[in-house]
Enzyme design. Structure first.
Site, mmCIF file in Angstrom:
data_model
loop_
_atom_site.group_PDB
_atom_site.id
_atom_site.type_symbol
_atom_site.label_atom_id
_atom_site.label_comp_id
_atom_site.label_asym_id
_atom_site.label_seq_id
_atom_site.Cartn_x
_atom_site.Cartn_y
_atom_site.Cartn_z
ATOM 1 C CG HIS A 125 -0.280 0.348 2.511
ATOM 2 N ND1 HIS A 125 -0.156 1.633 2.973
ATOM 3 C CD2 HIS A 125 0.282 -0.440 3.462
ATOM 4 C CE1 HIS A 125 0.462 1.638 4.138
ATOM 5 N NE2 HIS A 125 0.750 0.384 4.461
ATOM 6 C CB CYS A 126 1.061 4.262 -1.788
ATOM 7 S SG CYS A 126 -0.497 4.521 -2.660
ATOM 8 C CB ALA A 127 -0.286 8.175 0.898
ATOM 9 N NE ARG A 129 -3.483 6.038 -6.007
ATOM 10 C CZ ARG A 129 -3.336 6.440 -7.260
ATOM 11 N NH1 ARG A 129 -3.210 5.556 -8.228
ATOM 12 N NH2 ARG A 129 -3.308 7.715 -7.570
ATOM 13 N NE ARG A 182 0.577 2.499 -4.960
ATOM 14 C CZ ARG A 182 0.561 3.234 -6.060
ATOM 15 N NH1 ARG A 182 0.698 2.651 -7.236
ATOM 16 N NH2 ARG A 182 0.409 4.536 -6.003
#
Length: 614
Positions: free
Chosen positions: A25-27, A29, A31
């Site tokens: 994951h990012c900030a 989302r 993924r």
């Protein structure tokens, strides 16, 4: 909201754990690297409470959750069988095996995975450096004070030792020993080598000269070095017996990779970063105003596809090489324009749901997280996104013309403004005000439909893969209609409509291909190639045209909303016939999915078609 339930529903929507190759994951989302994207039910996932939207881009299936993404990710990794997929990185191997290797997608995948784990720390340190710059400019704190030196060290550390952070995350991504990679990075910025470089001395390795290069704060050299290590380490593991592998593989990895990095890889990486910096500088030097206009207008568009990661890398590289970056101040205008557009929607919309979503999205966008604003508000309503592009472009042009510089890297937001102190700062302030309030004003007057609540999303046909409802009434799944042929979807996928009146209108722009003599059915092909059959009633062919009045002819060009057929609804009912109108996409085989809108009954949009990948 239950994060565990949402995680479970998302996993079910992407095709289960068997379809997940990797997830991180990012900030905002989740993924996914999926084994088969076609098994994912995008429509189902987007309807989940807590999901903003889904983006299939850059080789990743991205589920945009928003600020709660870390909690959802944690819940996801606790599901049976998912721990093994968390932060995994064998997606590259999988794509090569299936013949779908895409170098651009893999590059974006790699860059995002490498930077994502410490983005928060990177942003926080950048903000701290900006605040210290503000405090010293205003003479609120002395650069010689102990407090300044302590906080300055806290702000500088992650940037100075950036190769170490990158080595660790890159090693995790490429599945090599992270501690060997960190040792390699630490050697590059070892005090002895740093002192040699600072004194402009040249040393040699068995007669081979080593170019004196500073690797502190650098990006590309260590990434290339770890990439090289990902090929060397498996070979060493294969050569050495298991009994000594744990000692000899790290030993020979360091013995081979550090000289190779200092002699070959490091200079190549430095050259690449220098060329990229020169390319960006050339664009900027040609016209700072034009560069600001283009980047300010289109930056948030490239965020949608995840391509902004490449730009982030170059911005960090610019700060390391030049001591400043000229793109970050411009991107800040693009970010705040999305916040302004979301605020404009909040002020103008009368829909309670949209007002709630837009208010929270505006706040998060002000602090640099624009995905909720983009996917939940501006892009969904379309016109606010265009208003934000216009305002961001104008604001970016102003900032570009003042040639504003960022003294350090941090993600563009309201909190990042102190990092733009110095050259052209007044232009930055003016540009950001124009971008934010310009987006508010444009969206308020031009970006939000004045239609009643519930119909705030435009019912136009600007999307060539959308089909409007040809008649007022209640939409039902096609498999529920009382006609076996249509219900079996043998003729194609689509929907049924229980009509509220007797007027059938064109659901698309296109051409009439057939009009049945009995008037109960009509064929259409849209301008984008969608083949439609509109069939009025079940077995109404037996009426032999009674109660039907066709209003168009074959080969006639039509526009969405044009009247096609009038029929007497009450007389058809009285004759004992089911008046359900069937709308069938007869070339459904050209599309991955035909999604029926059963939720928003006030929307005129009936079908959403997802084309197959070429």
């Amino acid at each position: 909201m239950s994060f565990q339930k949402l995680a479970n529903d998302i996993l079910d929507g992407v095709g289960g754990k068997e379809n997940v190759n990797a997830v991180w994951h990012c900030a905002t989302r989740l993924r996914f690297k999926l084994n088969d994207v076609k098994r994912a039910d995008t429509g189902k996932i987007e309807k989940l409470e807590g999901v903003i939207t889904v983006v299939d881009s850059a080789g990743q299936y991205q589920v945009v959750v928003g600020n709660s993404v870390s909690q959802v990710y944690e819940a996801l990794t606790l599901l049976p069988g998912m721990a093994a997929h968390a932060s995994a990185s064998n997606g590259d191997i999988q794509e090569k095996r299936t013949g779908k290797f895409n170098p651009v997608s893999q590059l974006m995948d790699f860059v995002s995975a490498v930077f994502t784990p410490f983005l928060g720390a990177l942003a926080g340190a950048g903000i701290l450096k900006g605040i210290l710059a503000l405090f010293t400019t205003m003479n609120w704190i002395s650069p010689d004070s102990g407090a300044y030196k302590v906080w300055s060290a806290a702000g500088d550390a992650i940037f100075y030792f950036l190769p170490i952070f990158l080595a660790f995350t890159a090693a995790k991504k490429l599945r090599v020993n992270p501690f060997v990679a960190v040792s390699l990075a630490g050697a590059l910025i070892h005090p002895t080598l740093v002192e040699i470089v600072s004194n402009s001395q040249t040393i040699n390795f068995f007669g081979i000269p080593i170019v004196p290069i500073t690797y502190t704060s650098s990006v590309f050299p260590i990434l290339l070095a770890v990439w090289g290590l990902s090929y060397l380490e498996p070979l060493l593991n294969k050569w050495f017996p298991e009994s000594v592998r744990n000692m000899l593989t790290p030993l020979f990895s360091l013995v081979i990779m550090l000289p190779l990095t200092l002699i070959v890889i490091g200079p190549i990486g430095t050259k690449i970063s220098g060329l990229l910096a020169l390319a960006l500088l050339a664009i900027y030097s040609f016209s700072p105003l034009l560069a600001g206009l283009v980047l300010g207008a289109f930056h948030q568009s490239i965020v949608i596809f995840g391509v902004h990661w490449a730009l982030i890398t170059l911005m960090i590289n610019n700060v390391a090489n030049q001591g400043y970056d000229q793109w970050l101040p411009i991107v800040c205008a693009a970010v705040l324009s999305q916040a302004g557009a979301a605020l404009g929607v909040f002020l103008k919309s009368k829909d309670a749901k949209i007002k709630g979503l837009s208010s929270s999205a505006a706040i998060t966008a002000i602090f640099g997280i624009t995905e909720p604003a983009i996917y939940g508000v501006t892009l969904k309503l379309k016109r606010p996104f265009y208003c934000a592009m216009i305002a961001g472009g104008i604001g970016g042009a102003i900032i570009g013309s003042f040639e504003v510089h960022a003294s350090t890297f941090t993600f563009p937001s309201l909190l990042a403004i102190p990092t733009y102190l110095g050259q052209g700062f007044i232009g930055e302030v003016i540009g950001l005000i124009v971008a934010f309030f310009g987006a508010v004003i444009l969206t308020y007057f031009f970006g939000v439909s004045t239609k009643p609540p519930g119909d705030s999303i435009d019912s136009d046909v600007s999307n060539p893969n959308e089909i409007l409802s040809p008649i007022d009434g209640e939409a039902v799944p096609l498999n529920r209609v009382n006609d076996e042929v249509f219900a079996s979807e043998a003729m194609g996928k689509g929907a049924g409509i229980i009509p509220a009146n007797g007027i059938v209108k064109a659901p698309v722009n296109g051409t009439v291909t057939s009009v049945y003599k009995t008037g109960h059915a009509i064929g259409i092909v849209s301008d984008s190639g969608i083949e439609l059959l509109i069939h009025i009633g079940v077995n109404t062919v037996k009426l032999k045209g009674q109660h039907f009045k066709p209003l168009v002819k074959e080969n006639e060009t039509i526009k969405a909303g044009d009247r096609l057929v009038e029929f007497d609804l009450e007389q058809i009912k009285a004759a004992g016939y089911d008046p359900t109108v069937m709308v069938v996409v007869t070339n459904s085989y050209n599309y991955d999915q035909v999604i029926v809108n059963l939720e928003d009954t006030k929307s005129k949009r009936l079908l959403q078609l997802i084309p197959k990948e070429q």
